[in-house]
Design an enzyme around this catalytic site. Structure first.
Site, PDB file in Angstrom:
ATOM      1  N   HIS A   1      -7.791  -1.662   1.542  1.00 38.43           N
ATOM      2  CA  HIS A   1      -6.896  -0.801   0.772  1.00 38.43           C
ATOM      3  C   HIS A   1      -6.486  -1.474  -0.529  1.00 38.43           C
ATOM      4  O   HIS A   1      -5.500  -2.211  -0.575  1.00 38.43           O
ATOM      5  CB  HIS A   1      -5.664  -0.503   1.640  1.00 38.43           C
ATOM      6  CG  HIS A   1      -4.792   0.584   1.123  1.00 38.43           C
ATOM      7  ND1 HIS A   1      -4.097   1.422   1.966  1.00 38.43           N
ATOM      8  CD2 HIS A   1      -4.469   0.984  -0.134  1.00 38.43           C
ATOM      9  CE1 HIS A   1      -3.397   2.280   1.244  1.00 38.43           C
ATOM     10  NE2 HIS A   1      -3.602   2.024  -0.033  1.00 38.43           N
TER      11      HIS A   1
ATOM     12  N   ASP B   1      -2.843  -3.048   0.018  1.00 41.80           N
ATOM     13  CA  ASP B   1      -2.357  -1.941  -0.823  1.00 41.80           C
ATOM     14  C   ASP B   1      -2.041  -2.474  -2.216  1.00 41.80           C
ATOM     15  O   ASP B   1      -1.056  -2.089  -2.849  1.00 41.80           O
ATOM     16  CB  ASP B   1      -1.144  -1.247  -0.204  1.00 41.80           C
ATOM     17  CG  ASP B   1      -0.826   0.095  -0.864  1.00 41.80           C
ATOM     18  OD1 ASP B   1      -1.632   0.558  -1.691  1.00 41.80           O
ATOM     19  OD2 ASP B   1       0.230   0.672  -0.561  1.00 41.80           O
TER      20      ASP B   1
ATOM     21  N   HIS C   1      -0.969   1.576   5.711  1.00 39.35           N
ATOM     22  CA  HIS C   1       0.337   0.931   5.506  1.00 39.35           C
ATOM     23  C   HIS C   1       1.433   1.414   6.472  1.00 39.35           C
ATOM     24  O   HIS C   1       2.453   1.983   6.056  1.00 39.35           O
ATOM     25  CB  HIS C   1       0.809   1.064   4.065  1.00 39.35           C
ATOM     26  CG  HIS C   1       0.550   2.389   3.389  1.00 39.35           C
ATOM     27  ND1 HIS C   1       0.898   3.605   3.921  1.00 39.35           N
ATOM     28  CD2 HIS C   1      -0.023   2.663   2.191  1.00 39.35           C
ATOM     29  CE1 HIS C   1       0.562   4.572   3.093  1.00 39.35           C
ATOM     30  NE2 HIS C   1      -0.009   4.022   2.035  1.00 39.35           N
TER      31      HIS C   1
END
Length: 438
Positions: free
Chosen positions: A65, A313, A240
């Site tokens: 990610h 992320d 997440h």
């Protein structure tokens, strides 16, 4: 000990004295792009010798990610600069999210991202395809065409937006099942947490006057999607994860045999919602930072396997997007260069994972979820030479100004962390050493 005769062609590297997965010491002989031997070795012929005494050898990290911003927002990050940050952070493969401009919702778009990643030569950049056209949540994107393209897309996500229409999500799950794909869900019911929500809903959000983001907005979507995955017999991956309630839903679903996997970010493993009292926009992220009890549940879930992977992320932003009043600032934090150190500090030094466990959550399982066959492999004879050397005792104070990312929205600036990536090898070639490109 019999000396290994080296061929006259290819690059030869002998990594001497590393602890494999934190266990016994061994030497690793790399010839070309493969690991030739592992053991107590000597070589006959010219060879680069790397002293890895005191270091731990792990398979190269895989990040499920990341946001590389190219095309469209090259002022915040490019694929080249993001790849450099990834290599410095010990990664040999990253998955680039689709919320670019234009959106990666076509085969041509996916192949463009793949090509730009290959030009960097630093990490394998695997494009993530959008689930819906334009991330609008209404009409499915070119899922099969992206899967059949040169990019061989297997992971699809509208990250930044939730696929909140249950019928669209069901169709997407049914569609990707045919070619072994997976839908990665950004779990945020927009009717419970809209685009302005930016602080965990609690007494704190009320006191700070910040729009609340309740945990149920995540948990209700996670619950719906694991049931849809069970109904369709398909794979769903939860991006997440941030709440204890989501952990319990995922744990239940796995016990029922649902094909669900999940990731947690380094910042949700360490940072807590009380940091928002500073109104510093560097701490504005989606999903928001949560209270300490949620953080504890996430750590335990990563340790016991309920959560499968750590994913950064990584979300770079230009200063003109991030440096605003808290409610107006862009969501997101940097993460690629500091991920290993955070996991080391929280999970290893906290007694929750050993180094083999770090390899599992940062390499082996992420590669398996993404269907990246050349990554996450054992450090053994015949495996691709994708590996990372880590100093478990190195103490580093994070300096945001030295980042290889174009952006500076680094929540770790000024923090002292223990554990550092020393060098990263992609198919036998060193890509980064001690935080800089090799």
């Amino acid at each position: 000990m019999t000396a290994t005769a080296l061929p006259q062609t290819d690059q030869h590297t002998l990594i001497r004295g590393a602890r494999i997965l934190g266990g016994e010491q061994a030497d690793i002989l790399v010839i070309g792009d493969r690991i030739q031997e592992v053991g107590r070795l000597s070589v006959d012929g010219p060879c680069e010798v790397v002293d890895a005494e005191g270091l731990i050898a792990l398979p190269g990290f895989v990040d499920l990610h990341v946001h590389l911003r190219e095309p469209g927002r090259e002022d915040a990050e490019t694929i080249a600069t993001g790849a450099a940050a990834a290599a410095a952070g010990g990664f040999t493969a990253v998955l680039a999210m689709a919320n670019t401009s234009p959106v990666t919702d076509t085969a041509e778009g996916a192949e463009r991202v793949l090509d730009l990643g290959r030009r960097s030569g630093l990490v394998d950049v695997q494009p993530v395809g959008a689930v819906t056209k334009g991330l609008e949540g209404r009409e499915l994107a070119e899922l099969a065409l992206m899967a059949r393209s040169l990019a061989r897309v297997r992971v699809f996500s509208d990250d930044g937006h939730c696929v909140d229409d249950a019928r669209v999500m069901r169709r997407a799950l049914e569609y990707v099942r045919a070619f072994g794909g997976v839908i990665t869900q950004h779990a945020q019911d927009p009717r419970l947490a809209d685009s302005q929500a930016c602080c965990h809903e609690s007494e704190l959000s009320g006191r700070l006057g910040l729009p609340g983001w309740p945990g149920i907005a995540e948990e209700s979507i996670v619950a719906r999607d694991v049931m849809l995955a069970r109904h369709t017999g398909s794979r769903v991956h939860i991006a997440h994860v941030s709440t204890a309630g989501s952990v319990e839903v995922i744990r239940w679903a796995k016990q029922q045999g649902v094909d669900v996997t999940a990731e947690v970010t380094p910042h949700h493993l360490l940072l807590t919602s009380d940091l928002l009292t500073s109104y510093d926009p560097v701490f504005k992220v989606n999903p928001p930072l949560r209270p300490a009890e949620d953080v504890a549940a996430l750590r335990a879930a990563l340790a016991d396997g309920t959560i499968d992977a750590v994913a950064t992320d990584h979300a770079p932003h230009a200063r003109h997007d991030k440096e605003h009043a808290f409610v107006d600032a862009a969501f997101g934090m940097l993460g690629l260069e500091t991920s290993l150190a955070v996991v080391s500090d929280v999970m290893v030094r906290g007694g929750l994972l050993d180094w083999a466990g770090v390899a599992r959550v940062m390499s082996v399982l992420p590669a398996r979820i993404a269907r990246l066959g050349g990554h996450g492999q054992p450090l053994a004879s015949g495996s691709p030479a994708n590996l990372t050397l880590v100093d478990p005792d190195a103490v580093t104070t994070v300096d945001a100004t030295t980042s290889l990312s174009l952006s500076r929205n680094n929540p770790w600036h000024g923090r002292t962390l223990t554990g550092a990536v020393v060098s990263t090898y992609l198919r036998g070639r060193v890509t980064a050493r001690e935080g800089r490109l090799a």
